[in-house]
Design a protein around this motif. Structure first.
Motif, PDB file in Angstrom:
ATOM      1  N   ASN A  70       0.848  -1.179   0.000  1.00 37.55           N
ATOM      2  CA  ASN A  70       0.000   0.000   0.000  1.00 37.55           C
ATOM      3  C   ASN A  70       0.888   1.235   0.000  1.00 37.55           C
ATOM      4  N   PRO A  71       0.546   2.244  -0.802  1.00 34.96           N
ATOM      5  CA  PRO A  71       1.363   3.455  -0.791  1.00 34.96           C
ATOM      6  C   PRO A  71       1.288   4.121   0.579  1.00 34.96           C
ATOM      7  N   VAL A  72       2.372   4.755   0.981  1.00 28.77           N
ATOM      8  CA  VAL A  72       2.415   5.459   2.258  1.00 28.77           C
ATOM      9  C   VAL A  72       1.610   6.738   2.128  1.00 28.77           C
ATOM     10  N   LYS A  73       0.696   6.927   3.025  1.00 28.25           N
ATOM     11  CA  LYS A  73      -0.115   8.134   3.006  1.00 28.25           C
ATOM     12  C   LYS A  73       0.685   9.275   3.622  1.00 28.25           C
ATOM     13  N   ASP A  74       0.743  10.398   2.939  1.00 28.50           N
ATOM     14  CA  ASP A  74       1.493  11.552   3.404  1.00 28.50           C
ATOM     15  C   ASP A  74       0.529  12.519   4.081  1.00 28.50           C
ATOM     16  N   SER A  75       0.594  12.579   5.390  1.00 29.76           N
ATOM     17  CA  SER A  75      -0.312  13.445   6.136  1.00 29.76           C
ATOM     18  C   SER A  75       0.222  14.867   6.262  1.00 29.76           C
ATOM     19  N   SER A  76       1.363  15.154   5.645  1.00 28.63           N
ATOM     20  CA  SER A  76       1.917  16.497   5.774  1.00 28.63           C
ATOM     21  C   SER A  76       1.221  17.505   4.867  1.00 28.63           C
ATOM     22  N   LYS A  77       0.521  17.024   3.846  1.00 29.11           N
ATOM     23  CA  LYS A  77      -0.153  17.941   2.915  1.00 29.11           C
ATOM     24  C   LYS A  77      -1.528  17.396   2.563  1.00 29.11           C
ATOM     25  N   THR A  78      -2.549  18.172   2.874  1.00 26.80           N
ATOM     26  CA  THR A  78      -3.910  17.793   2.519  1.00 26.80           C
ATOM     27  C   THR A  78      -4.587  18.976   1.843  1.00 26.80           C
ATOM     28  N   VAL A  79      -5.630  18.679   1.083  1.00 27.80           N
ATOM     29  CA  VAL A  79      -6.401  19.729   0.425  1.00 27.80           C
ATOM     30  C   VAL A  79      -7.841  19.604   0.893  1.00 27.80           C
ATOM     31  N   GLN A  80      -8.364  20.695   1.427  1.00 26.19           N
ATOM     32  CA  GLN A  80      -9.741  20.706   1.904  1.00 26.19           C
ATOM     33  C   GLN A  80     -10.699  20.913   0.732  1.00 26.19           C
ATOM     34  N   GLY A  81     -11.968  20.687   0.970  1.00 26.63           N
ATOM     35  CA  GLY A  81     -12.987  20.820  -0.061  1.00 26.63           C
ATOM     36  C   GLY A  81     -13.049  22.200  -0.700  1.00 26.63           C
ATOM     37  N   ASN A  82     -12.711  23.233   0.046  1.00 25.61           N
ATOM     38  CA  ASN A  82     -12.751  24.591  -0.496  1.00 25.61           C
ATOM     39  C   ASN A  82     -11.457  24.974  -1.212  1.00 25.61           C
ATOM     40  N   GLY A  83     -10.549  24.013  -1.378  1.00 27.32           N
ATOM     41  CA  GLY A  83      -9.301  24.272  -2.085  1.00 27.32           C
ATOM     42  C   GLY A  83      -8.152  24.717  -1.204  1.00 27.32           C
TER      43      GLY A  83
ATOM     44  N   ILE B  27      10.988  29.207  12.286  1.00 26.63           N
ATOM     45  CA  ILE B  27      11.431  29.609  10.948  1.00 26.63           C
ATOM     46  C   ILE B  27      11.751  28.376  10.110  1.00 26.63           C
ATOM     47  N   GLU B  28      12.436  27.398  10.696  1.00 27.08           N
ATOM     48  CA  GLU B  28      12.755  26.162   9.973  1.00 27.08           C
ATOM     49  C   GLU B  28      11.493  25.386   9.617  1.00 27.08           C
ATOM     50  N   ASN B  29      10.520  25.355  10.522  1.00 27.97           N
ATOM     51  CA  ASN B  29       9.244  24.695  10.235  1.00 27.97           C
ATOM     52  C   ASN B  29       8.526  25.402   9.086  1.00 27.97           C
ATOM     53  N   MET B  30       8.527  26.713   9.086  1.00 20.35           N
ATOM     54  CA  MET B  30       7.884  27.464   7.995  1.00 20.35           C
ATOM     55  C   MET B  30       8.548  27.140   6.672  1.00 20.35           C
ATOM     56  N   ARG B  31       9.852  27.162   6.639  1.00 15.81           N
ATOM     57  CA  ARG B  31      10.560  26.892   5.382  1.00 15.81           C
ATOM     58  C   ARG B  31      10.283  25.479   4.876  1.00 15.81           C
ATOM     59  N   ALA B  32      10.330  24.507   5.766  1.00 18.60           N
ATOM     60  CA  ALA B  32      10.052  23.123   5.361  1.00 18.60           C
ATOM     61  C   ALA B  32       8.606  22.987   4.877  1.00 18.60           C
ATOM     62  N   GLY B  33       7.686  23.623   5.586  1.00 20.45           N
ATOM     63  CA  GLY B  33       6.279  23.558   5.202  1.00 20.45           C
ATOM     64  C   GLY B  33       6.011  24.215   3.861  1.00 20.45           C
ATOM     65  N   LEU B  34       6.647  25.348   3.613  1.00 15.34           N
ATOM     66  CA  LEU B  34       6.435  26.040   2.340  1.00 15.34           C
ATOM     67  C   LEU B  34       7.073  25.270   1.183  1.00 15.34           C
ATOM     68  N   LYS B  35       8.204  24.637   1.425  1.00 16.91           N
ATOM     69  CA  LYS B  35       8.808  23.788   0.387  1.00 16.91           C
ATOM     70  C   LYS B  35       7.857  22.641   0.055  1.00 16.91           C
ATOM     71  N   ARG B  36       7.244  22.061   1.099  1.00 15.78           N
ATOM     72  CA  ARG B  36       6.288  20.967   0.886  1.00 15.78           C
ATOM     73  C   ARG B  36       5.068  21.458   0.121  1.00 15.78           C
ATOM     74  N   ALA B  37       4.641  22.669   0.396  1.00 16.82           N
ATOM     75  CA  ALA B  37       3.480  23.237  -0.300  1.00 16.82           C
ATOM     76  C   ALA B  37       3.738  23.375  -1.799  1.00 16.82           C
ATOM     77  N   LEU B  38       4.966  23.646  -2.155  1.00 16.41           N
ATOM     78  CA  LEU B  38       5.311  23.848  -3.560  1.00 16.41           C
ATOM     79  C   LEU B  38       5.554  22.536  -4.309  1.00 16.41           C
ATOM     80  N   GLU B  39       5.611  21.417  -3.599  1.00  8.59           N
ATOM     81  CA  GLU B  39       5.794  20.116  -4.247  1.00  8.59           C
ATOM     82  C   GLU B  39       4.477  19.608  -4.820  1.00  8.59           C
ATOM     83  N   ASP B  40       4.584  18.695  -5.799  1.00 13.55           N
ATOM     84  CA  ASP B  40       3.434  18.021  -6.452  1.00 13.55           C
ATOM     85  C   ASP B  40       2.788  18.902  -7.465  1.00 13.55           C
TER      86      ASP B  40
END
Length: 115
Positions: free
Chosen positions: A6-19, A102-115
């Protein structure tokens, strides 16, 4: 006979119904510590704009963490790309917490730009 994994589910990035894209840095930044441990964030992005940043439960000293967490509002209204370019100084007296945020923000924003 091979067994399908089974593919590993990535809980670090989700998209809500409103986008709204929700980034949770809990798993992204497991080794990023403030003074007392991890300082995970939830970053909310809608229409390529950071609309909210929420500090998730942590073990930091509340008084110092409150001071450090004031820097999070600097990212509100920016695109993730601009947010990555933002230079933010640590808060005096709450340096470890600030740097971790600051490190959490940078990692999170990098993740946001992936996919």
């Amino acid at each position: 006979m091979a067994i399908a994994q089974n593919p590993v589910k990535d809980s670090s990035k989700t998209v809500q119904g409103n986008g709204t894209i929700v980034i949770n840095t809990t798993t992204l930044c497991q080794k990023v510590d403030g003074f007392m441990g991890p300082t995970p964030l939830e970053i909310r992005i809608r229409k390529d704009t950071i609309i909210d940043v929420i500090a998730l439960p942590n073990e930091e000293t509340p008084r110092y963490f409150y001071d450090a967490s004031k820097i999070l509002k600097k990212w509100i209204g920016l695109t993730p790309k601009k947010g990555l370019e933002l230079e933010v100084d640590a808060v005096t007296g709450a340096t470890f917490s600030s740097v971790a945020l600051i490190e959490n923000m940078r990692a999170g924003l990098k993740r946001a730009l992936e996919d």
